[in-house]
Write an enzyme that holds these catalytic residues in place. Structure first.
Site, mmCIF file in Angstrom:
data_model
loop_
_atom_site.group_PDB
_atom_site.id
_atom_site.type_symbol
_atom_site.label_atom_id
_atom_site.label_comp_id
_atom_site.label_asym_id
_atom_site.label_seq_id
_atom_site.Cartn_x
_atom_site.Cartn_y
_atom_site.Cartn_z
ATOM 1 N N LYS A 126 0.828 -1.215 0.000
ATOM 2 C CA LYS A 126 0.000 0.000 0.000
ATOM 3 C C LYS A 126 0.859 1.260 0.000
ATOM 4 O O LYS A 126 0.444 2.288 -0.532
ATOM 5 C CB LYS A 126 -0.957 -0.001 1.200
ATOM 6 C CG LYS A 126 -2.097 -1.005 1.045
ATOM 7 C CD LYS A 126 -3.260 -0.702 1.970
ATOM 8 C CE LYS A 126 -4.394 -1.692 1.747
ATOM 9 N NZ LYS A 126 -5.462 -1.570 2.737
ATOM 10 N N LYS A 208 -5.580 -11.560 -9.453
ATOM 11 C CA LYS A 208 -6.765 -11.649 -8.605
ATOM 12 C C LYS A 208 -7.855 -10.708 -9.138
ATOM 13 O O LYS A 208 -7.547 -9.630 -9.636
ATOM 14 C CB LYS A 208 -6.321 -11.201 -7.207
ATOM 15 C CG LYS A 208 -7.254 -11.525 -6.093
ATOM 16 C CD LYS A 208 -6.576 -11.219 -4.760
ATOM 17 C CE LYS A 208 -7.537 -10.470 -3.863
ATOM 18 N NZ LYS A 208 -6.950 -10.081 -2.584
ATOM 19 N N LYS A 211 -11.685 -4.866 -7.715
ATOM 20 C CA LYS A 211 -12.516 -3.743 -8.126
ATOM 21 C C LYS A 211 -11.683 -2.535 -8.544
ATOM 22 O O LYS A 211 -12.159 -1.655 -9.239
ATOM 23 C CB LYS A 211 -13.413 -3.366 -6.943
ATOM 24 C CG LYS A 211 -14.589 -2.553 -7.252
ATOM 25 C CD LYS A 211 -15.451 -2.361 -6.014
ATOM 26 C CE LYS A 211 -14.643 -2.244 -4.767
ATOM 27 N NZ LYS A 211 -14.800 -3.242 -3.769
#
Ligand code: TRP
Length: 345
Positions: A126, A208, A211
């Protein structure tokens, strides 16, 4: 549907184990979230003494639009209920509604090492993705997650593979705390259901399903209507062969078989036999139909819930009350143990 819990625990005398899990209010759920996590919550909920939460405080570690966050938080609660979480039976609450989470999080951050947090792969990922906002919350995210878990004497935490490291850290924190102050926390275990399907992107089936993918055809949302679902499956990337079998290298077909198996309860072998000799086009349509038809009742229930906010609000209000009741007792024990002076009332 193949919805048998693995360990049947029907004996009335056996105290059910406490299960806790949470999900961030990230807008819409994808098919990946549904098959990888939420469906398992639904299957496991009655086998355990379950508590579920929408982790809105965790969502603040990346910049949010306030109105959007509010909408997504309530929307996530509605989605969970629409997916079959029984919020009247098992507390379902919004993390920020139970103040003990933030409070315990501070205490636990004093028992979490800088080095441990630095090693978290999600933090490293992140930080790369949000290079302009590597805030302290992103760093101490696992301490808050440990608080979520440890506040409820949790024994089992069903999570996806990506959260395993955070649950491990919660265990380490609990063990460390207990070794200083005695048995205060239950030491939880992560539980990664092996039958939880790992759904891949429809556009790049080695990745994967997510969204945050720029390509909207890469993911299916559980609230997508039938036309949208069909369109996305029609465009699903396959391979240049013409054989519907599960085999290494056939990532697109493997993914479609996995999805089909998850929704129908049929094994991969059964599906291979059923579609032997059929073309990819027909197969993709069949998967699309199955998915769309399975999602339709979830979407209907979601729409109903969003129209009847009173019911939804009642669920999360009761959920927060029930959660608070447990969380308060655990937190006050912790405050006492670490030596905080009791407030004069
Ligand atoms: N961090 C988890 C995720 O992003 C969500 C979460 C927050 C969680 N607190 C939790 C999961 C406690 C399990 C237990 O998926």
């Amino acid at each position: 549907m193949n919805e048998q819990p693995i360990n049947q625990n029907n004996s009335a005398e056996v105290k059910q184990k406490r299960m806790f899990s949470a999900i961030q209010p990230s807008g819409n759920l994808t098919l990946g979230n549904y098959l990888g996590a939420i469906k398992n919550w639904r299957i496991l909920q009655d086998e355990y003494d379950s508590i579920f939460s929408v982790a809105d405080l965790h969502a603040l570690t990346v910049r949010q639009n306030p109105a959007e966050l509010r909408k997504n938080t309530l929307g996530m609660a509605a989605s969970l209920i629409a997916c079959g979480i029984d919020a009247k039976k098992h507390p379902l609450f919004i993390q920020s509604h139970v103040a003990e989470h933030a409070e315990l999080s501070w205490i636990l951050s004093c028992f979490t090492m800088f080095g441990e947090l630095s090693r978290m792969t999600q933090f490293k990922d992140k930080s790369k993705k949000n290079a302009d906002n590597i805030n302290a919350g992103l760093f101490t995210y696992p301490s808050l997650m440990a608080a979520d878990i440890l506040l409820y004497n949790t024994e089992v935490v069903p999570v996806g593979e990506d959260q395993r490291q955070h649950v491990e850290l919660a265990r380490d924190i609990a063990i460390r705390f207990n070794s200083i102050y005695g048995d205060v926390f239950n030491v939880p275990e992560s539980f990664i259901p092996t039958y939880g399907a790992r759904v891949k992107s429809l556009a790049e089936p080695t990745k994967k399903m997510s969204k945050s993918d720029d390509n909207q055809n890469a993911y299916v949302l559980i609230l997508d209507d039938k036309d949208t679902v069909m369109r996305k499956f029609k465009r699903a990337v396959t391979d240049s062969e013409a054989e519907i079998v599960f085999r290494e290298g056939k990532d697109g077909i493997n993914n479609l078989l996995t999805i089909m198996s998850a929704f129908t309860g049929k094994s991969i072998a059964e599906l291979e036999a059923e579609f032997a000799g059929k073309g990819y086009g027909d197969f993709k349509m069949a998967v699309g139909e199955t998915v769309a038809d399975s999602l339709a009742p979830i979407r209907e229930r979601y729409d109903e819930l969003m129209k009847d906010k009173a019911y939804l609000e009642e669920c999360i209000k009761e959920g927060a009350e029930r959660a608070s009741y447990i969380a308060c007792r655990v937190l006050s024990k912790v405050y006492k143990k670490v030596g905080l002076l009791p407030r004069i009332r």
